[in-house]
Write an enzyme that holds these catalytic residues in place. Structure first.
Site, PDB file in Angstrom:
ATOM      1  N   GLU A 171       0.830  -1.209   0.000  1.00 26.24           N
ATOM      2  CA  GLU A 171       0.000   0.000   0.000  1.00 26.24           C
ATOM      3  C   GLU A 171       0.861   1.253   0.000  1.00 26.24           C
ATOM      4  O   GLU A 171       2.001   1.257   0.475  1.00 26.24           O
ATOM      5  CB  GLU A 171      -0.935  -0.002   1.207  1.00 26.24           C
ATOM      6  CG  GLU A 171      -1.902  -1.179   1.250  1.00 26.24           C
ATOM      7  CD  GLU A 171      -2.853  -1.203   0.081  1.00 26.24           C
ATOM      8  OE1 GLU A 171      -3.073  -0.138  -0.548  1.00 26.24           O
ATOM      9  OE2 GLU A 171      -3.380  -2.291  -0.223  1.00 26.24           O
ATOM     10  N   GLY A 188       4.062 -12.017   2.018  1.00 21.62           N
ATOM     11  CA  GLY A 188       3.576 -13.060   1.131  1.00 21.62           C
ATOM     12  C   GLY A 188       2.568 -12.536   0.150  1.00 21.62           C
ATOM     13  O   GLY A 188       2.824 -11.581  -0.575  1.00 21.62           O
ATOM     14  N   TRP A 199       0.113 -12.533  -3.162  1.00 21.30           N
ATOM     15  CA  TRP A 199       0.148 -12.970  -4.558  1.00 21.30           C
ATOM     16  C   TRP A 199       0.600 -11.822  -5.454  1.00 21.30           C
ATOM     17  O   TRP A 199       0.278 -10.665  -5.210  1.00 21.30           O
ATOM     18  CB  TRP A 199      -1.230 -13.446  -5.003  1.00 21.30           C
ATOM     19  CG  TRP A 199      -1.806 -14.467  -4.085  1.00 21.30           C
ATOM     20  CD1 TRP A 199      -2.637 -14.235  -3.022  1.00 21.30           C
ATOM     21  CD2 TRP A 199      -1.577 -15.872  -4.114  1.00 21.30           C
ATOM     22  NE1 TRP A 199      -2.947 -15.417  -2.380  1.00 21.30           N
ATOM     23  CE2 TRP A 199      -2.311 -16.443  -3.044  1.00 21.30           C
ATOM     24  CE3 TRP A 199      -0.840 -16.709  -4.952  1.00 21.30           C
ATOM     25  CZ2 TRP A 199      -2.314 -17.804  -2.776  1.00 21.30           C
ATOM     26  CZ3 TRP A 199      -0.853 -18.063  -4.689  1.00 21.30           C
ATOM     27  CH2 TRP A 199      -1.576 -18.602  -3.623  1.00 21.30           C
ATOM     28  N   GLU A 246       0.955 -19.504   0.841  1.00 21.16           N
ATOM     29  CA  GLU A 246      -0.165 -20.438   0.714  1.00 21.16           C
ATOM     30  C   GLU A 246      -0.141 -21.103  -0.665  1.00 21.16           C
ATOM     31  O   GLU A 246      -0.755 -20.594  -1.591  1.00 21.16           O
ATOM     32  CB  GLU A 246      -1.479 -19.714   0.950  1.00 21.16           C
ATOM     33  CG  GLU A 246      -1.555 -19.015   2.305  1.00 21.16           C
ATOM     34  CD  GLU A 246      -2.876 -18.291   2.515  1.00 21.16           C
ATOM     35  OE1 GLU A 246      -3.896 -18.662   1.896  1.00 21.16           O
ATOM     36  OE2 GLU A 246      -2.887 -17.326   3.287  1.00 21.16           O
ATOM     37  N   MET A 258      -4.063 -22.345  10.054  1.00 20.15           N
ATOM     38  CA  MET A 258      -5.241 -21.613   9.583  1.00 20.15           C
ATOM     39  C   MET A 258      -6.490 -22.493   9.641  1.00 20.15           C
ATOM     40  O   MET A 258      -7.002 -22.973   8.632  1.00 20.15           O
ATOM     41  CB  MET A 258      -4.993 -21.080   8.172  1.00 20.15           C
ATOM     42  CG  MET A 258      -3.915 -20.017   8.143  1.00 20.15           C
ATOM     43  SD  MET A 258      -3.677 -19.252   6.522  1.00 20.15           S
ATOM     44  CE  MET A 258      -2.751 -20.535   5.700  1.00 20.15           C
ATOM     45  N   THR A 259      -6.991 -22.662  10.846  1.00 19.29           N
ATOM     46  CA  THR A 259      -8.139 -23.540  11.081  1.00 19.29           C
ATOM     47  C   THR A 259      -9.443 -22.776  10.826  1.00 19.29           C
ATOM     48  O   THR A 259     -10.273 -22.588  11.720  1.00 19.29           O
ATOM     49  CB  THR A 259      -8.082 -24.111  12.504  1.00 19.29           C
ATOM     50  OG1 THR A 259      -7.744 -23.070  13.429  1.00 19.29           O
ATOM     51  CG2 THR A 259      -7.043 -25.202  12.604  1.00 19.29           C
TER      52      THR A 259
END
Length: 477
Positions: free
Chosen positions: A71, A98, A100, A141, A211-212
């Site tokens: 940003e 991280g 994308w 991820e 990451m549940t």
């Protein structure tokens, strides 16, 4: 550790307080600043005493393997966040890296050669130093998925190992505290086995945020809960593992120390649009419900948007999964509330996890204007649930009377063997009406109170020290 036992009138009461290693790690996102009206979130909304660690999401990686902001005002927001450590010096802040780039994880190119990794590591150390962060959070991820080759499982291990070695070297050379190193990690076993060498990365990372959540969502054709604690009887095939209990148990069974693992708790719900009169778990759906007015993302409502939905909805509890959902018309949302957070906190305490992490602060009712339950109702409740009290005592003993205004039994009439202990500690309201600042605890000079915005926070001095109000510090007796 973390347990104190009192014997009162021959009645045993177990009181649970936060263990030294218990973490409450709270993420917030730099894109939440663009939400309209009361949904706009910036670092000034962070309560510096609410969480043990606050993670700023998100920075990225350039094509020259350097950390770079996303940003336009990230550097300004970094400073706003890290200035909160002037208010609470015990707060730790991390930068999450991280995301994308054109639909591809920037980690894939960066980890591909030792030279690229070393360039990234040098950049990471310089960046953390420049902006006063206490650590780095890796948000990939996931290794071995989404265009990432199978070799990235080993390369991720190499990256984590090399980062830890570099952080330790920098700490020794500069005679300072080592930077923390953490990672957000997958929760579905089929993804985990292709992504991580669990024993190796666990030994290098300070904590692993599993990451549940996002187990189910509008991409499926039937309703399912976003973040169930346990399996549903409706779950079949791979879906039997789509829950927090299965995910964290798998990590532990594959060699991760429980004390390194954090359970992920969501402050948002996943929505569905129903296509029939059936509105329970597994009901037919053809996509998401309408987007929320603040998050503006179809299929996804913040907790404060859920609070606005509930008054006109019918709320249900999924007993086997320990989570709620709500229905109004053709809109269905599975979300978390205080009751489900309590169940999850109990699970992670019983399994000796290192703590919990929140995704995200900016989706709780951080202003206290939507849910009629004060600021940060979910995160505050979790904070209390992680470290508070035991609840049961043998029933056949005499009832415990009020003890110095602090503890009493709740009479029961069932045939249960246990009765509930209710904590009515008046110190919970110590800071009401007091200015922000540090205050002595008249009952225990090894602890002291921090007052902030009317909330009371109890801090403990290091072993052997006592709180001295004259210097507002812990010192030798």
């Amino acid at each position: 550790p973390g347990r104190t036992t009192l014997i009162l009138n021959s009645l045993r009461i177990n009181l649970f307080f936060p263990a030294a290693s218990t973490k409450l790690v709270c993420y917030f996102t730099n894109w939440s600043q663009y939400r309209p009206g009361n949904g706009r979130f910036v670092p000034e909304h962070v309560d510096p005493f609410l969480c043990t660690h606050v993670v700023y999401a998100l920075a990225t990686i350039s094509n020259t393997n350097q950390i770079k902001p996303i940003e336009w005002n990230d550097e300004t927001l970094y400073k706003s966040l890290n200035d909160l450590k002037k208010i609470n010096p015990n707060l730790k802040t991390l930068l999450s890296v991280g995301g994308w780039v054109n639909g591809i994880s920037p980690f894939i190119s960066m980890v591909s050669t030792p030279e690229n990794r070393h360039a990234f590591i040098r950049s990471a150390i310089s960046y953390l130093q420049a902006y006063n962060f206490d650590g780095l959070d890796l948000n990939w991820e996931f290794p071995g998925q989404g265009g990432s080759p199978p070799e990235d499982k080993l390369r991720f291990t190499a990256l984590v190992t090399e980062l830890r070695e570099a952080f330790e070297k920098e700490s020794t050379e500069n005679k300072k505290t080592r930077f923390l190193l953490s990672a957000k990690a997958a929760a579905i076993p089929s993804t985990i086995q292709y992504a991580y060498e669990i024993p190796k990365i666990s030994s290098q990372l300070d904590f692993i945020s599993v990451m549940t959540y996002d187990f189910h969502g509008h991409w499926e054709k039937v309703t399912g809960h976003n973040s169930p604690l346990y399996r549903s009887l409706l779950d079949q095939g791979n879906h039997i593992d789509y829950n927090s209990d299965s995910a964290l148990t798998y990590w532990i069974e594959q060699g991760a120390p429980a004390e390194k693992l954090l359970m992920g708790l969501a402050t948002y719900g996943r929505t569905f649009r129903l296509t029939s009169a059936f509105n329970g778990l597994g009901a037919p759906s053809d996509g998401p419900a309408a987007a929320g007015p603040y998050t503006r993302d179809p299929g996804f409502w913040s907790y404060y948007e859920v609070c606005s939905f509930i008054p006109a909805a019918t709320v249900h509890w999924i007993e086997e999964q320990k989570v709620p959902y709500a229905v109004q018309g053709d809109s269905w949302v599975g979300y978390d509330n205080k009751e489900s957070f309590t169940a999850k906190a109990q699970w992670l305490r019983e399994h000796n996890l290192g703590g919990a992490f929140i995704w995200t602060l900016d989706m709780d009712d951080f202003r206290g204007t939507f849910c009629e339950d004060g600021q940060y109702p979910l995160v505050n409740h979790l904070r209390n649930s992680l470290g508070k009290l035991a609840y049961i005592t043998p029933r056949h003993l005499a009832p415990l009377p009020v003890f110095k205004g602090s503890c009493k039994t709740s009479p029961q009439t069932s045939s249960s063997q246990y009765s509930t202990i209710i904590w009515t500690n008046p110190l919970l309201t110590f800071c009401v009406g007091r200015p922000d600042g540090l205050y002595p605890n008249p009952e225990d000079n090894t602890t002291y109170f921090q007052c902030f915005r009317g909330n009371t926070y109890l801090h403990r001095c290091q072993p052997g020290l006592v709180y001295v109000d004259a210097c507002k510090c812990c010192n030798y007796p």
